[in-house]
Write an enzyme that holds these catalytic residues in place. Structure first.
Site, PDB file in Angstrom:
ATOM      1  N   TYR A 132      47.987 -50.933 -14.944  1.00 30.33           N
ATOM      2  CA  TYR A 132      48.206 -49.749 -15.770  1.00 30.33           C
ATOM      3  C   TYR A 132      49.396 -49.965 -16.694  1.00 30.33           C
ATOM      4  O   TYR A 132      50.345 -50.678 -16.379  1.00 30.33           O
ATOM      5  CB  TYR A 132      48.427 -48.512 -14.901  1.00 30.33           C
ATOM      6  N   ASP A 161      54.076 -42.419 -10.119  1.00 32.16           N
ATOM      7  CA  ASP A 161      54.572 -43.452  -9.198  1.00 32.16           C
ATOM      8  C   ASP A 161      54.430 -44.796  -9.918  1.00 32.16           C
ATOM      9  O   ASP A 161      53.554 -45.598  -9.629  1.00 32.16           O
ATOM     10  CB  ASP A 161      53.772 -43.425  -7.901  1.00 32.16           C
ATOM     11  N   ILE A 162      55.308 -45.041 -10.874  1.00 32.02           N
ATOM     12  CA  ILE A 162      55.173 -46.180 -11.781  1.00 32.02           C
ATOM     13  C   ILE A 162      56.010 -47.347 -11.263  1.00 32.02           C
ATOM     14  O   ILE A 162      57.238 -47.306 -11.287  1.00 32.02           O
ATOM     15  CB  ILE A 162      55.601 -45.796 -13.214  1.00 32.02           C
ATOM     16  N   GLU A 163      55.325 -48.388 -10.793  1.00 35.27           N
ATOM     17  CA  GLU A 163      55.986 -49.539 -10.188  1.00 35.27           C
ATOM     18  C   GLU A 163      55.642 -50.849 -10.886  1.00 35.27           C
ATOM     19  O   GLU A 163      56.259 -51.876 -10.612  1.00 35.27           O
ATOM     20  CB  GLU A 163      55.612 -49.625  -8.706  1.00 35.27           C
ATOM     21  N   LEU A 164      54.638 -50.839 -11.773  1.00 36.27           N
ATOM     22  CA  LEU A 164      54.165 -52.071 -12.407  1.00 36.27           C
ATOM     23  C   LEU A 164      54.139 -51.921 -13.929  1.00 36.27           C
ATOM     24  O   LEU A 164      54.219 -50.814 -14.459  1.00 36.27           O
ATOM     25  CB  LEU A 164      52.747 -52.400 -11.916  1.00 36.27           C
TER      26      LEU A 164
END
Length: 307
Positions: free
Chosen positions: A171, A211-214
């Site tokens: 994403y 929940d942005i981790e990438l």
């Protein structure tokens, strides 16, 4: 002086093998602050030290798989934080937020809400978005059952949000136009819009959790603005929350938070060696806790009320 909020929120994050208490937040973003006397500050500090001890017990119980004892400690956490809150407003209780949707063994969404443990359930995750490509990943769960369960949860005054991002998937947002397209997708398929492809039928979720981790950290501020604009079109509020990593400021969502549009922030005090709570790292954990909880530096006043 330490700002103390009137109610508190625990965030439980579930995976196939464990459940972790990861953060706190205010369930009522319109809540106000009250300054504390030196005696009250001492009381709050004592409770914070006790919370650290309880969290250590939680980590140990997770490792041993002792679910019943873990739930008992969750209740203890809620009581402890509620006791801190009584300094500002007597009678407020702890609240728990849970992430649901990544293992069949957790049971149905309705079952989660029937437990009466949670004030918010976050359906997890929309793991792919951007560039016109989307993927909803609810491992081990039937989409057709989720819609009626959402309505049941909401009938019990439990918020139901959709988490976008997570630790797997693909994403990103390439531009403001891409952010606008993703906002349209979320509105039409999960919130108050219309589409023939709504995975949960006519159930209307309460909002979106970032929940942005990438990937890239670009244009999440734009996505937040577009989602909030939909509040004018719908019949109810669109909640926007964020799951931050504990290093401050958050690398992925720092810019988005400065919009002041987020209703609640959940800080992940795990999976980050510099600030996770573990034996031998208590000082670093406490320092990070203080930045997000006691000091709340660098956020707009709207976000400060909901960390």
């Amino acid at each position: 002086m330490i700002p103390v909020k009137s109610s508190y929120d625990f965030r439980l994050k579930t995976t196939t093998s464990h459940t972790l208490i990861t953060s706190i937040g205010d369930n009522k973003p319109s809540g106000s602050y009250k300054s504390l006397t030196p005696e009250d500050e001492s009381h709050a500090s004592t409770n914070t030290r006790t919370l650290v001890k309880v969290q250590k017990q939680v980590v140990s119980l997770v490792a041993m798989g002792k679910t019943a004892a873990l739930l008992a400690l969750v209740v203890t956490f809620c009581v402890l934080l509620s006791s801190v809150g009584t300094v500002a407003a007597a009678g407020k209780t702890g609240r728990i937020t849970v992430y649901w949707g990544q293992t069949a063994s957790e049971g149905s969404l309705r079952k989660a809400c029937e437990s009466n443990l949670y004030s918010t359930v976050i359906v997890s995750f929309l793991t792919n978005f951007g560039g016109g490509k989307y993927k909803l990943n609810l491992t081990g769960h039937s989409w057709s059952a989720v819609g009626p369960d959402v309505k049941y949860c909401q009938s019990k005054d439990i918020l139901v949000l959709l988490a976008i991002g997570g630790g797997i998937g693909k994403y990103s947002l390439a531009s403001k136009a891409d952010a606008n397209a993703v906002a349209d997708h979320l509105w039409d398929l999960y919130l108050g819009g219309r589409s023939k492809s709504r995975p949960f039928g006519n159930a209307v979720l309460d909002g979106i959790d970032f929940d942005i981790e990438l990937g890239s950290n670009k244009h999440y501020d734009d996505l937040a603005r577009y989602l909030k604009d939909y509040r004018k079109k719908g019949k109810k509020k669109v909640w926007i929350t964020a799951a931050l990593q504990c290093p401050f400021p958050d690398r992925m969502l720092g810019e988005a938070l400065r919009t002041g549009l987020f209703d609640r922030v959940h800080v992940q005090f795990y999976n980050n060696r510099v600030c996770s709570y573990r034996a031998g790292n208590v000082a670093a954990f406490t320092q990070a806790w203080n930045k997000y909880w006691d000091l709340q530096t660098g956020y707009s006043k709207d976000v400060k009320r909901a960390v």
